[in-house]
Design a protein around this motif. Structure first.
Motif, PDB file in Angstrom:
ATOM      1  N   ALA A 196       0.829  -1.204   0.000  1.00 24.07           N
ATOM      2  CA  ALA A 196       0.000   0.000   0.000  1.00 24.07           C
ATOM      3  C   ALA A 196       0.863   1.254   0.000  1.00 24.07           C
ATOM      4  CB  ALA A 196      -0.940  -0.036   1.190  1.00 24.07           C
ATOM      5  N   MET A 197       0.485   2.235   0.820  1.00 26.87           N
ATOM      6  CA  MET A 197       1.167   3.520   0.806  1.00 26.87           C
ATOM      7  C   MET A 197       2.643   3.403   1.172  1.00 26.87           C
ATOM      8  SD  MET A 197      -0.907   5.837  -0.092  1.00 26.87           S
ATOM      9  CE  MET A 197      -2.608   6.305  -0.166  1.00 26.87           C
ATOM     10  N   LYS A 198       3.506   3.883   0.283  1.00 24.56           N
ATOM     11  CA  LYS A 198       4.936   3.840   0.536  1.00 24.56           C
ATOM     12  C   LYS A 198       5.468   5.216   0.914  1.00 24.56           C
ATOM     13  CE  LYS A 198       5.701  -0.115  -2.519  1.00 24.56           C
ATOM     14  NZ  LYS A 198       6.409  -0.622  -3.713  1.00 24.56           N
ATOM     15  N   GLU A 199       4.595   6.223   0.778  1.00 29.71           N
ATOM     16  CA  GLU A 199       5.031   7.559   1.139  1.00 29.71           C
ATOM     17  C   GLU A 199       5.151   7.660   2.650  1.00 29.71           C
ATOM     18  OE1 GLU A 199       2.975  10.757  -1.069  1.00 29.71           O
ATOM     19  OE2 GLU A 199       1.808   9.110  -1.868  1.00 29.71           O
ATOM     20  N   GLN A 200       6.028   8.479   3.120  1.00 31.95           N
ATOM     21  CA  GLN A 200       6.258   8.605   4.548  1.00 31.95           C
ATOM     22  C   GLN A 200       4.975   9.017   5.270  1.00 31.95           C
ATOM     23  OE1 GLN A 200       9.385  11.263   5.530  1.00 31.95           O
ATOM     24  NE2 GLN A 200       9.325  10.842   7.714  1.00 31.95           N
ATOM     25  N   GLY A 201       4.615   8.270   6.270  1.00 26.66           N
ATOM     26  CA  GLY A 201       3.439   8.602   7.079  1.00 26.66           C
ATOM     27  C   GLY A 201       2.191   7.862   6.682  1.00 26.66           C
ATOM     28  N   GLY A 202       2.035   7.512   5.423  1.00 30.13           N
ATOM     29  CA  GLY A 202       0.814   6.854   4.993  1.00 30.13           C
ATOM     30  C   GLY A 202       0.849   5.362   5.253  1.00 30.13           C
ATOM     31  N   GLY A 203      -0.328   4.778   5.424  1.00 29.13           N
ATOM     32  CA  GLY A 203      -0.450   3.344   5.526  1.00 29.13           C
ATOM     33  C   GLY A 203      -0.046   2.743   6.851  1.00 29.13           C
ATOM     34  N   GLN A 263      -8.906  16.548  30.855  1.00 27.84           N
ATOM     35  CA  GLN A 263      -8.158  15.297  30.681  1.00 27.84           C
ATOM     36  C   GLN A 263      -7.665  15.135  29.239  1.00 27.84           C
ATOM     37  OE1 GLN A 263      -9.454  11.826  33.152  1.00 27.84           O
ATOM     38  NE2 GLN A 263     -11.365  12.973  33.308  1.00 27.84           N
ATOM     39  N   LEU A 264      -8.475  15.599  28.292  1.00 35.75           N
ATOM     40  CA  LEU A 264      -8.031  15.565  26.905  1.00 35.75           C
ATOM     41  C   LEU A 264      -6.861  16.526  26.711  1.00 35.75           C
ATOM     42  CD1 LEU A 264      -8.485  14.381  24.102  1.00 35.75           C
ATOM     43  CD2 LEU A 264     -10.084  16.252  23.642  1.00 35.75           C
ATOM     44  N   ALA A 265      -6.875  17.642  27.444  1.00 32.50           N
ATOM     45  CA  ALA A 265      -5.779  18.611  27.348  1.00 32.50           C
ATOM     46  C   ALA A 265      -4.441  17.955  27.682  1.00 32.50           C
ATOM     47  CB  ALA A 265      -6.045  19.788  28.276  1.00 32.50           C
ATOM     48  N   LYS A 266      -4.437  16.985  28.587  1.00 33.45           N
ATOM     49  CA  LYS A 266      -3.204  16.303  28.976  1.00 33.45           C
ATOM     50  C   LYS A 266      -2.702  15.363  27.880  1.00 33.45           C
ATOM     51  CE  LYS A 266      -4.477  16.409  33.884  1.00 33.45           C
ATOM     52  NZ  LYS A 266      -4.817  15.580  35.079  1.00 33.45           N
ATOM     53  N   GLN A 267      -3.573  15.025  26.927  1.00 31.81           N
ATOM     54  CA  GLN A 267      -3.205  14.143  25.824  1.00 31.81           C
ATOM     55  C   GLN A 267      -3.057  14.902  24.503  1.00 31.81           C
ATOM     56  OE1 GLN A 267      -2.538  10.934  26.429  1.00 31.81           O
ATOM     57  NE2 GLN A 267      -3.101  11.222  28.582  1.00 31.81           N
ATOM     58  N   ALA A 268      -3.061  16.227  24.581  1.00 27.43           N
ATOM     59  CA  ALA A 268      -3.102  17.053  23.372  1.00 27.43           C
ATOM     60  C   ALA A 268      -1.867  16.905  22.498  1.00 27.43           C
ATOM     61  CB  ALA A 268      -3.302  18.523  23.742  1.00 27.43           C
ATOM     62  N   GLN A 269      -0.777  16.413  23.055  1.00 29.97           N
ATOM     63  CA  GLN A 269       0.423  16.204  22.227  1.00 29.97           C
ATOM     64  C   GLN A 269       0.172  15.167  21.149  1.00 29.97           C
ATOM     65  OE1 GLN A 269       0.020  15.222  25.322  1.00 29.97           O
ATOM     66  NE2 GLN A 269       0.976  13.226  25.721  1.00 29.97           N
ATOM     67  N   HIS A 270      -0.893  14.373  21.289  1.00 29.20           N
ATOM     68  CA  HIS A 270      -1.238  13.369  20.286  1.00 29.20           C
ATOM     69  C   HIS A 270      -2.257  13.883  19.264  1.00 29.20           C
ATOM     70  CE1 HIS A 270       0.891  10.347  22.604  1.00 29.20           C
ATOM     71  NE2 HIS A 270       0.146  10.587  23.659  1.00 29.20           N
ATOM     72  N   LEU A 271      -2.882  15.041  19.541  1.00 28.36           N
ATOM     73  CA  LEU A 271      -4.034  15.496  18.759  1.00 28.36           C
ATOM     74  C   LEU A 271      -3.652  16.393  17.591  1.00 28.36           C
ATOM     75  CD1 LEU A 271      -6.700  16.565  21.437  1.00 28.36           C
ATOM     76  CD2 LEU A 271      -6.736  14.509  19.998  1.00 28.36           C
ATOM     77  N   ALA A 272      -4.316  16.173  16.476  1.00 29.09           N
ATOM     78  CA  ALA A 272      -4.348  17.143  15.381  1.00 29.09           C
ATOM     79  C   ALA A 272      -5.790  17.625  15.296  1.00 29.09           C
ATOM     80  CB  ALA A 272      -3.923  16.504  14.069  1.00 29.09           C
ATOM     81  N   GLN A 283       0.832  13.492  13.109  1.00 28.18           N
ATOM     82  CA  GLN A 283       1.695  14.308  13.956  1.00 28.18           C
ATOM     83  C   GLN A 283       0.802  15.143  14.871  1.00 28.18           C
ATOM     84  OE1 GLN A 283       4.327  16.908  11.829  1.00 28.18           O
ATOM     85  NE2 GLN A 283       5.119  17.895  13.679  1.00 28.18           N
ATOM     86  N   GLY A 284       0.859  14.897  16.151  1.00 26.13           N
ATOM     87  CA  GLY A 284      -0.035  15.559  17.089  1.00 26.13           C
ATOM     88  C   GLY A 284       0.497  16.877  17.616  1.00 26.13           C
ATOM     89  N   GLY A 285      -0.334  17.509  18.436  1.00 20.35           N
ATOM     90  CA  GLY A 285       0.078  18.718  19.133  1.00 20.35           C
ATOM     91  C   GLY A 285      -0.130  20.004  18.377  1.00 20.35           C
ATOM     92  N   HIS A 286      -1.037  20.016  17.408  1.00 19.07           N
ATOM     93  CA  HIS A 286      -1.219  21.241  16.623  1.00 19.07           C
ATOM     94  C   HIS A 286      -2.615  21.280  16.012  1.00 19.07           C
ATOM     95  CE1 HIS A 286      -0.948  19.404  12.519  1.00 19.07           C
ATOM     96  NE2 HIS A 286      -0.410  18.443  13.232  1.00 19.07           N
ATOM     97  N   HIS A 323      -8.704  15.251  -1.328  1.00 19.54           N
ATOM     98  CA  HIS A 323      -7.294  14.863  -1.268  1.00 19.54           C
ATOM     99  C   HIS A 323      -6.923  14.607   0.193  1.00 19.54           C
ATOM    100  CE1 HIS A 323      -7.584  17.236  -5.011  1.00 19.54           C
ATOM    101  NE2 HIS A 323      -6.688  16.389  -5.462  1.00 19.54           N
ATOM    102  N   ALA A 324      -6.037  13.654   0.415  1.00 16.38           N
ATOM    103  CA  ALA A 324      -5.538  13.392   1.766  1.00 16.38           C
ATOM    104  C   ALA A 324      -4.765  14.601   2.270  1.00 16.38           C
ATOM    105  CB  ALA A 324      -4.652  12.157   1.760  1.00 16.38           C
ATOM    106  N   ILE A 325      -4.931  14.897   3.553  1.00 19.75           N
ATOM    107  CA  ILE A 325      -4.213  16.009   4.171  1.00 19.75           C
ATOM    108  C   ILE A 325      -2.862  15.470   4.630  1.00 19.75           C
ATOM    109  CG2 ILE A 325      -4.377  17.930   5.800  1.00 19.75           C
ATOM    110  CD1 ILE A 325      -7.353  17.119   6.181  1.00 19.75           C
ATOM    111  N   LYS A 326      -1.918  15.387   3.704  1.00 23.86           N
ATOM    112  CA  LYS A 326      -0.642  14.735   4.003  1.00 23.86           C
ATOM    113  C   LYS A 326       0.223  15.550   4.957  1.00 23.86           C
ATOM    114  CE  LYS A 326      -0.689  12.132  -0.310  1.00 23.86           C
ATOM    115  NZ  LYS A 326       0.020  11.822  -1.574  1.00 23.86           N
ATOM    116  N   GLU A 327      -0.108  16.851   5.085  1.00 24.12           N
ATOM    117  CA  GLU A 327       0.640  17.679   6.036  1.00 24.12           C
ATOM    118  C   GLU A 327       0.461  17.237   7.479  1.00 24.12           C
ATOM    119  OE1 GLU A 327      -0.884  20.596   2.807  1.00 24.12           O
ATOM    120  OE2 GLU A 327      -1.433  18.653   3.674  1.00 24.12           O
ATOM    121  N   LEU A 328      -0.569  16.432   7.741  1.00 26.53           N
ATOM    122  CA  LEU A 328      -0.819  15.972   9.112  1.00 26.53           C
ATOM    123  C   LEU A 328       0.137  14.874   9.530  1.00 26.53           C
ATOM    124  CD1 LEU A 328      -4.733  15.650   9.131  1.00 26.53           C
ATOM    125  CD2 LEU A 328      -3.366  17.518  10.042  1.00 26.53           C
ATOM    126  N   PHE A 329       0.826  14.248   8.563  1.00 28.09           N
ATOM    127  CA  PHE A 329       1.585  13.035   8.863  1.00 28.09           C
ATOM    128  C   PHE A 329       3.083  13.326   8.999  1.00 28.09           C
ATOM    129  CE2 PHE A 329      -2.328  11.740   6.984  1.00 28.09           C
ATOM    130  CZ  PHE A 329      -2.682  10.575   7.638  1.00 28.09           C
TER     131      PHE A 329
END
Length: 483
Positions: free
Chosen positions: A48-55, A107-116, A422-425, A477-483
């Protein structure tokens, strides 16, 4: 146009119904024509996806906040907007520098480093209502004119575009055991107003999700009605494959002339595999989880559904959908069905009921997956069928004095985590009032394509009943900037 939700099944016996609806593949009733064949050959993760971040996502959990969550009171707050827009809630800092969420999501604020946090999704539909909002956000396709002409009478059709979970399921091949797509703890909304968009539709009923039911009263108990044995089939008889097949052959005769004939063998085999599998009962047994983990998630049905979703990830189920289960005790308080459709008393309903329950359960899911080293291979998506009016006051619930927010499909937010994200933003933005996307405007098609990208689904070609190829989702289109 044939309406599969209203086709008669009176000729079906109880036992035949069990078989034909095996694993909940009868999200649409059984008289429906199978308009299209299954999708292309099974997906393989390595190819499947060979691009960095996908798949990277072996599993996807979609947490859908039924009713329409208010984006401006949760993850896209507007503290500088006029008072009639911003409301009483304040933004609060999180574990991710520069990313703010509502103060009632500690509590979600404490996990925000994982969130986009994607803040620029425009899902405008011609009806501004739930049916069309579900369809657009679950399939990525703009609702057709029947949503406007039929309104809440618009049923799921056999030639609808397929649910994104069914698309992912169709690309993973037959793994044996549990189905590739599972939905819990209910099927929105109450019949006959079943929401379109949550079924495989033209892709083929064999890719419909398995529906697992839970209840507010017994949050630790989950069951699949289509796998409940008929009264005259005992467990001992079930273990005897020959005896069961003899019973199934009798039942099959009632379906000999139906369009579902060609998928009969698949359903029959899948039913037997599920009923005889120890994995089925083990996965559903959330009561076996340590009390400390159950307490971390919360005690309600939505919390236990997310915990069950984590167990399904461990069982390598490719796509799990959790539709927020409404609490009818809140109907009068929020002028809603008991979920996120806060036409009245929006702020009290969010602060006292909806946000605390969501905050505890979803933050626990992120934390739990992270601690088990499963988050990077599991894409989490929080979405809804719409946002809510940035300006406070719904005429249907007393205007400004009713403190409600009406439907708003013109702007909403989507949360993603895990699965290579990529989280935290935050990504994208809405305008100063939260009414329309400003920077990086997106549509539900872009969200669907991003899910496919994360899951490594890069081939969206299918064939109709005449063997003609078509694309399952050309838009977006996939938002590849997130990965």
């Amino acid at each position: 146009m044939v309406n599969p939700m209203t086709r008669s099944t009176n000729s079906a016996s109880r036992r035949a119904f069990l078989v034909a609806s095996a694993s909940g593949f009868a999200g649409l009733h059984f008289g429906m024509p199978q308009l299209t064949s299954a999708a292309e050959p099974p997906y393989t993760q390595a190819a499947a996806m060979k691009e960095q971040g996908g798949g990277k996502a072996k599993s996807v959990i979609l947490f859908f906040l039924c009713g329409g969550a208010s984006h401006v009171d949760t993850w896209d707050m507007k503290p500088q907007a006029p008072a009639e827009y911003r409301g009483p809630f304040r933004p609060a800092s999180t574990a991710a520098p520069g990313l703010q969420l509502c103060e009632h999501l500690p509590q979600l604020a404490k996990q925000a480093q994982h969130l986009a946090v994607i803040r620029s999704v425009c899902g405008t539909v011609n009806t501004n209502d739930h049916h069309a909002g579900y369809y657009y956000n679950l399939t990525g396709h703009v609702p057709d004119t029947t949503f406007k002409t039929e309104g809440n009478d618009r049923r799921p059709y056999a030639d609808d575009w397929p649910f994104m979970g069914s698309v992912v399921a169709s690309r993973r091949g037959d793994r044996g055991g549990l189905p590739n797509a599972m939905t819990l703890p209910h099927k929105p909304s109450k019949a006959p107003y079943t929401r379109p968009g949550q079924f495989a539709a033209r892709l083929g009923v064999e890719f419909d999700p398995l529906y697992v039911q839970g209840s507010l009263e017994e949050p630790l108990k989950f069951q699949v009605p289509s796998l409940v044995l008929a009264g005259d089939v005992s467990a001992d008889q079930l273990r005897s494959r020959q005896q069961l097949l003899e019973k199934l052959d009798v039942a099959r005769g009632q379906f000999e002339n139906s369009p579902i004939e060609r998928t009969w063998k698949q359903h029959q085999e899948r039913t037997l595999n599920l009923l005889l599998s120890s994995q089925t009962s083990q996965v559903f047994d959330v009561a076996s989880e340590p009390e400390s983990i159950r307490t971390r998630y919360g005690t309600g049905i939505n919390a236990m559904s997310l915990l069950l979703a984590r167990r399904m990830v461990e069982a390598e189920v490719p796509f799990i959908t959790v539709f927020w289960k409404e609490n009818e005790a809140l109907k009068s308080k929020c002028k809603s069905a008991g979920g996120w459709d806060t036409h009245g008393n929006n702020f009290n309903c969010l602060q006292n009921y909806l946000l605390p329950e969501f905050d505890q359960a979803f933050s626990a899911l992120i934390e739990d997956l992270s601690q088990r080293n499963l988050l990077d291979q599991t894409l989490l998506v929080v979405n809804s069928e719409m946002g809510r009016t940035p300006k406070i006051g719904d005429p249907r619930s007393g205007g400004v004095g009713g403190a409600g927010r009406d439907h708003w499909t013109h702007c909403q937010s989507v949360l993603m985590a895990g699965g290579g994200i990529q989280g935290g933003h935050a990504f994208g933005s809405s305008d100063r009032l939260g009414e329309h996307p400003a920077e990086h405007p997106l549509t539900p098609a872009d969200i669907a394509k991003t899910v496919y990208y994360a899951a490594g689904v890069d081939n969206l070609q299918a064939h109709d009943g005449q063997g003609r190829p078509y694309n399952l989702l050309e838009e977006g289109h996939a938002i590849k900037e997130l990965f």
